[in-house]
Design a protein around this motif. Structure first.
Motif, PDB file in Angstrom:
ATOM      1  N   ARG A   1      -6.493  10.995  -3.773  1.00 15.36           N
ATOM      2  CA  ARG A   1      -5.696  12.002  -3.087  1.00 15.36           C
ATOM      3  C   ARG A   1      -6.388  13.352  -3.214  1.00 15.36           C
TER       4      ARG A   1
ATOM      5  N   LEU B   1       0.831  -1.210   0.000  1.00 11.07           N
ATOM      6  CA  LEU B   1       0.000   0.000   0.000  1.00 11.07           C
ATOM      7  C   LEU B   1       0.866   1.261   0.000  1.00 11.07           C
TER       8      LEU B   1
ATOM      9  N   ARG C   1      -8.408   7.866   0.403  1.00 12.88           N
ATOM     10  CA  ARG C   1      -9.114   6.597   0.206  1.00 12.88           C
ATOM     11  C   ARG C   1      -8.198   5.644  -0.556  1.00 12.88           C
ATOM     12  N   VAL C   2      -8.164   4.393  -0.096  1.00 10.67           N
ATOM     13  CA  VAL C   2      -7.383   3.356  -0.765  1.00 10.67           C
ATOM     14  C   VAL C   2      -8.242   2.099  -0.873  1.00 10.67           C
TER      15      VAL C   2
ATOM     16  N   GLY D   1      -3.490  11.343   1.055  1.00  7.98           N
ATOM     17  CA  GLY D   1      -4.320  10.205   0.687  1.00  7.98           C
ATOM     18  C   GLY D   1      -5.600  10.218   1.502  1.00  7.98           C
TER      19      GLY D   1
ATOM     20  N   THR E   1       1.384   7.212  -6.544  1.00  8.77           N
ATOM     21  CA  THR E   1       0.414   8.296  -6.794  1.00  8.77           C
ATOM     22  C   THR E   1       1.015   9.652  -6.438  1.00  8.77           C
TER      23      THR E   1
ATOM     24  N   CYS F   1       2.124   1.804  -3.438  1.00 10.87           N
ATOM     25  CA  CYS F   1       1.052   2.335  -4.300  1.00 10.87           C
ATOM     26  C   CYS F   1       0.851   3.825  -4.049  1.00 10.87           C
ATOM     27  N   GLU F   2       0.851   4.218  -2.786  1.00 11.00           N
ATOM     28  CA  GLU F   2       0.697   5.643  -2.474  1.00 11.00           C
ATOM     29  C   GLU F   2       1.901   6.444  -2.972  1.00 11.00           C
TER      30      GLU F   2
ATOM     31  N   GLU G   1      -7.344   1.315  -6.518  1.00 10.32           N
ATOM     32  CA  GLU G   1      -7.548   2.748  -6.710  1.00 10.32           C
ATOM     33  C   GLU G   1      -7.117   3.504  -5.454  1.00 10.32           C
ATOM     34  N   VAL G   2      -6.505   4.670  -5.667  1.00 14.28           N
ATOM     35  CA  VAL G   2      -6.094   5.550  -4.578  1.00 14.28           C
ATOM     36  C   VAL G   2      -6.617   6.945  -4.881  1.00 14.28           C
TER      37      VAL G   2
ATOM     38  N   ARG H   1      -8.064  11.008  -8.517  1.00 10.24           N
ATOM     39  CA  ARG H   1      -8.216   9.565  -8.345  1.00 10.24           C
ATOM     40  C   ARG H   1      -7.288   8.847  -9.325  1.00 10.24           C
TER      41      ARG H   1
END
Length: 117
Positions: free
Chosen positions: A105, A28, A53-54, A51, A35, A31-32, A102-103, A83
């Protein structure tokens, strides 16, 4: 972004399980990070993103030493809301999908954000 799974990245080391494979918390974070790198070019001076929502499915285990590529692609932007779809794949021979999701920000003024804490 490319990463190599180390002992410090494992579920056992991170406390998210007992096995010596890539831990979901580290995945995670990667992934962040992807982004953050993707949104960086559009940020004004003094702005950053947080961030909010993940949603990621961790689909495949990755052993210590495995190289993983994580990508982030913008799929929606409306003002401060951005998104991204994210994907992680094994590098090397197989290219199998490790994770997808999906992440979300939100762009904030860094100084103003911190002053509210």
């Amino acid at each position: 972004m490319r990463f190599t799974v180390t002992d410090a990245d494992t579920a056992a080391a991170l406390g998210s399980g007992s096995l010596p494979v890539l831990g979901t918390p580290r995945l995670l974070a990667w992934c962040e990070a992807a982004t953050c790198a993707a949104i960086e070019p559009v940020l004004a001076e003094g702005a950053t993103s947080v961030g909010t929502r993940v949603s990621v499915e961790h689909l495949l285990a990755s052993a210590v030493g495995q190289e993983v590529e994580v990508t982030a692609s913008s799929v929606y932007a409306d003002g401060r809301l951005h998104r991204f779809t994210v994907a992680a794949r094994h590098l090397g021979g197989n290219g199998k999908v490790v994770a997808s999701g999906e992440v979300t920000r939100v762009v904030v003024d860094a100084e103003r954000f911190l002053s509210r804490l």
